[in-house]
Design an enzyme around this catalytic site. Structure first.
Site, PDB file in Angstrom:
ATOM      1  CG  ASP A   1       4.249 -95.314 -41.002  1.00  0.00           C
ATOM      2  OD1 ASP A   1       3.197 -94.919 -40.474  1.00  0.00           O
ATOM      3  OD2 ASP A   1       4.323 -95.732 -42.183  1.00  0.00           O
TER       4      ASP A   1
ATOM      5  CD  GLU B   1       1.213 -97.555 -37.964  1.00  0.00           C
ATOM      6  OE1 GLU B   1       0.075 -97.249 -38.361  1.00  0.00           O
ATOM      7  OE2 GLU B   1       2.141 -97.856 -38.758  1.00  0.00           O
TER       8      GLU B   1
END
Lengths: 697, 697
Positions: B411, B440
């Protein structure tokens, strides 16, 4: 394919793989410098630029998250102190700055970047709206300002301490009642004052700065490396009377002729004693006849070698006088350095270990079976005595530099060890950064580019074999591309003593004219081999050969410079145009334009500021008048898409009104090979009809 | 621009400039390796490839003059022994060879080259014609063969000695009379015998070999890095009954549904305890209502942190069972690693030094003023305790690897220190080279590419915001370019829990179908966020927002998987096509084709051997039937320019006969979003009219 296994002991032991990866030394570095440009092969070789001209440097830099960073360019002359220049962000994480190497020499540059706590705080504060947040932020800021104060000197220290105290005081005093918003606004305004930012910026926290590795090398040459106009001649053919061996004194008399044509480099084939053993005769006959003068590239005889002068040419003093006289006319003398020996070169006896010996006790001469060059002994660069060989070859350059020569044309560098060139050019330039080297390597493209990377200032090209519109377009577009563009400076010759291209065989004036204009306007560095060129010498030794009949390489020639059909005036005019127009003095801004008639090649060069633009259209058909349309990139030329503008033909002293991108061309080879047009930008005045206001660039 | 002078003492002293340049250590090295490709940033970062697949390597190598060189590729697994592979010359000084890294892991490669005295001699000898020359050459050769014998082992030593003796003998015996030519011919034939060359080649003189620096790094991943099909779901929404918190056991029941659609990676948002302090409510309300489940990305609470499981999801044993069951169905579990903490994460108390503290005694939460994320504490990567922080974060990966997880979706990696990622990915892969990381980072292009260079195996892309024909063409052509292509593996998602692109807002079946086909055929790695995708969830929180209304990020959802309009069958068919066609399993061979109707985007992928070609044409108009012409590059597709061939629509189970490059397309969004065509090459038989003989690729 063979696969050979190397014992594991030669590499890291396998056990290392299982060990955990160690932490890096500097884990708190958050700024990243992803790239620094320009760079050649990741910094393995120097980028070439010109002393006194700005070098724009681009860095790709960023940090994680939203924090602000600061980025600085560092540059220094080798051995000197570094200077730092703040880089400015543009878009897409690209940062720019430039530096100007003041003098010819070797430089380095790199980039440093760090997360700027103060600027990050300031940028966040600008966007804060809630009174509480602003109060806390002011306190955070006071800490950062205190830290800057601790790094500051003199008055700045006290000034920063005062700012910090002021912020703390006003933050503490800020009321929590209805007037909180007003108080917070005042506090924010105080914290954002420009003088505070300027002061704090001077004392950044650079403890965790990132540095780009490696430090990139740059070689700054003097402007002549970028823009030079060469004339090659054989001094021995400079005598006024037929049959007499020319001398340096004859060349001195020839200097005004060369200067009037606008040349600034006068280049001689080797001027050394010529070997007698195995001497070649006229037209490269295997055996010389009595009286044959031999090839100047068969260097060395009883009289001496690479540091000596062929007695027939004159004395050392004559040479010095020639150099001085040439310089007085704005001409530099360039010498040909051919590292090879005639069989009777003194080196052969003094340093037999520098040559390859055959089992029959003879020295291995140059050959490319079945061709043999018995009059030439190459050096053996694999000799165990390579150190002495290299130092001796360097001393040849040193010798002629001491005699006032600063430009060397190096013969066939690709047949000598590359490692030698890298060393010798760097070694010479360390002591004489103004010296320039032209590589005469007509060989495969990667080899030519390698030599440029190794330090050659200029390089011969394939221009002589690029004749059609599409060949010229493709080739010069290639030369203009990265990465070669950063190291390879083309020097373009329509002819040389070795290259009488088939196009020239007819001796057609229109062909010589077109090739001259092409060379002179496509490349900032170009040269001709004269007087063969201006007298349109076009007779090959055999049909289809690129060798001249009765070549000066093997015999004396006498040239009638006064011939009425000489191209000297055209040459003078073209070289004058080059001197007057900065666009033609660099190779960075070149663009070809489509033509609907393949006999036309159309291109333009411009200065980087776009102020001087020279558009050339050459008729490649030597026989017939051609007409057609060219399609200019008006945007690139700095023109309005459909506006009218004036082009002044500097070659033919006429002017035309053109409009927009498509314009009509008609050129008759009987009258002129080309248009060389300087662009005037139109400034249409709606009011007074004063149509043209542009100044010549 | 500020210029700050750094004291000279920090750099080399100026005196160094005047000292002569020292000679290099190895002056006899004549071979040059100008470049070795592939390389990323000159070897600073690893080239990414797949274990078990050949890695073609290109070297630009040559020597001065005409001598022959030999060039070898060296490659080794880090810590293991090097293997050498003979490279073969192609054209233009380019040499080729390839090696195959057998297993996932870190490798290095470089190139060595040397002037080959024996081969040079042999090549010259072939061109020699005069008897004397041949006799001398034979003696030179005998010397070289003796030298090879001295390097040889075992029988080869004696064999070479015999060859040398034979040459000497025959050279000495060669008569000088009329039969000299015949004798020389025989001698030449003897010297050129292939067995001698083969033997001598085995013992080359490599004393002066050149080696390319640096040794270039290569990261070999397992094939899943190249080809993977992802399905993202929230385990807590997996319950059959409305209102109940889903569990890992519910997910186990869901596995066949996921497997039937053809997915091989099942990815969960964070599965850890969710913070209660500052928990967000439904639709990201600042304050949670009682019973609100919070965001899984607000990691950590009394029950534990990044190595623990939210009790509502089940036990550690449940998770292990889920991993095992998934694996049994050919599905890997991927976990989301979000390195950030809820205020009640145990780290905050245990390691307060890992966070940034504000002057008011609170921890600095995440913010991007005026936006605040009070439920998220970022780590402070500038902490003095960074070593412990890095090791602890690595231990999070280690923990889940031990639980059977081999794929991590990371993330927002761009908001954590880049240096950390370079270390942690290398450190994890050193112990577990099979582990894959998906970055990401929806951020600026250079930042995304840097993360890929630092080691991320795959990267999210801008695909969700590339919708028109021209946007898709430009973007995927960019992704397909060097240098990014060597490190950046796109993973393409039409939707994620954070990205409900405006195109999807209507929930139109035709749009979802088109986006699915685009993702699945443009990129070898793609994924969908389900069941939102297959159920065509298209309601945004506000008009124009990319956030879902009633997003699973903040609440439980129940999905009716049995809905008749579900896209599950289309998805299953598309994923089946991907599994059956190698062309869709890599991103190296992609080409777009012009269409005369901008609603069509047409492109093809092919295998490197050209045997499998999949041509996709998508109708981007969700409402109307569109028709037009596409213009194929027949050459690239391996087709004859004007021949007929068959294309089989694998999506719609129809076949068409096409001819040449221009072909007509008509697509009605009511029936299908696209053609996905497999090419059959026609082999027209003139004799028997047996028109199609091609096999499906």
């Amino acid at each position: 394919m063979t696969a050979v296994h190397v014992p594991a002991a030669k590499r890291r032991p396998a056990a290392v793989v299982a060990a955990p990866l160690e932490l890096p030394v500097h884990g708190q570095v958050r700024a990243v410098i992803d790239a620094v440009l320009p760079a050649v092969d990741g910094g393995r070789f120097a980028v070439k630029r010109i002393a006194g001209e700005p070098v724009p440097v681009e860095a790709h830099a960023f940090a994680d998250g939203h924090d602000a960073i600061r980025v600085r360019l560092l540059w220094w002359a080798e051995g000197a102190a570094a200077e730092e220049i703040e880089m400015r962000p543009t878009h897409n994480d690209v940062w720019l700055a430039s530096f100007t190497p003041p003098l010819p020499g070797s430089y380095r540059y790199t980039v440093t970047a760090w997360v700027d706590a103060f600027q990050s705080w300031r940028q966040e504060l600008m966007r804060r709206v809630e009174a509480d947040d602003i109060r806390v932020a002011a306190q955070v800021g006071a800490r950062l300002i205190d830290a800057a104060a601790a790094r500051a000197k003199g008055d700045d220290h006290g000034a920063l301490k005062k700012w910090a105290a002021a912020l703390r005081l006003q933050a503490a005093a800020a009321p929590a009642d209805a007037s909180a918003a007003d108080a917070a606004g005042a506090l924010k305004a105080l914290a954002l004052q420009a003088p505070l930012a300027e002061l704090a910026d001077r004392y950044p926290q650079r403890e965790h700065a990132a540095s780009f590795a490696p430090e990139l090398p740059l070689l700054a040459d003097r402007p002549k490396a970028r823009f030079s106009t060469w004339y090659e001649m054989f001094p021995r053919s400079a005598a006024d009377e037929a049959g007499r061996h020319g001398t340096f004194r004859d060349v001195i008399k020839r200097l005004p002729y060369v200067a009037d044509m606008g040349f600034d480099v006068l280049y001689f084939p080797p001027i050394h004693p010529i070997g007698r053993d195995k001497r070649k005769g006229k037209n490269n006959a295997v055996n010389a006849e009595p009286g044959d003068v031999g090839s100047p590239w068969a260097i060395g005889a009883a009289e001496g070698g690479h540091k000596d002068i062929l007695p027939e040419l004159g004395s050392r003093e004559d040479f010095r006088r020639l150099v001085a006289q040439a310089n007085a006319l704005g001409i530099e003398i360039a010498l040909d350095i051919a590292f090879q020996c005639a069989p009777d070169h003194p080196y052969v006896k003094q340093h037999p270990q520098w040559f390859r010996w055959r089992p029959d006790g003879s020295v291995q001469y140059a050959e490319n079976p079945p061709k043999k060059y018995q009059d030439i002994y190459p050096f053996n660069f694999e000799t165990e005595d390579w150190r002495a060989l290299w130092q001796e070859l360097k001393s040849v350059f040193d010798h002629w530099i001491a005699e006032g020569v600063k430009i060397f044309r190096v013969d066939n560098p690709h047949t000598k060890a590359f490692a030698f060139w890298e060393w010798v050019i760097a070694a010479v330039k360390r002591e004489h950064p103004e010296v320039l080297f032209l590589a005469e390597a007509f060989t495969r493209p990667k080899v030519m580019h390698r030599l440029a990377k190794l330090g050659f200032s200029q390089s011969y090209t394939y221009f002589a074999w690029r004749n059609s519109r599409d060949e010229l377009t493709e080739y010069f577009n290639q030369l203009n591309q990265l990465p070669g563009r950063d190291t390879f400076r083309p020097n373009v010759w329509p002819n040389t003593p070795d290259i009488l291209n088939e196009q020239l065989h007819g001796g057609l004036r229109s062909v010589f004219g077109a090739r001259l204009v092409l060379a002179a306007t496509l490349a900032a560095n170009y040269g001709i081999y004269g007087p063969a060129f201006e007298l349109m010498e076009g007779a090959p030794r055999q049909p289809g050969s690129e060798e001249y009949l009765d070549s000066e390489k093997y015999q004396l020639r006498r040239w009638d410079l006064t011939r009425a059909d000489s191209l000297r005036e055209l040459i003078a005019r073209v070289n004058r145009i080059r001197k007057d127009n900065a666009a033609l003095q660099a190779d960075t801004e070149l663009r070809f334009f489509p033509t609907d008639n393949e006999h036309f090649v159309a291109f333009a060069k411009r200065t980087q500021d776009g102020k001087n633009v020279i558009l050339t259209v050459v008729n490649l058909d030597p026989h017939y008048r051609q007409s057609g349309w060219i399609d200019l990139a008006t945007d690139w030329l700095g023109l309005e898409p459909n506006a009218a503008y004036q082009v002044d033909d500097l070659l033919n002293e006429r002017s035309y009104i053109w409009r927009g991108s498509r314009n009509f061309i008609m050129l008759d080879p009987l009258f002129t090979p080309a248009h060389v047009l300087r662009l005037r930008r139109s400034v249409r005045s709606e009011r007074d009809g004063d149509f043209f206001q542009g100044q010549p660039g």
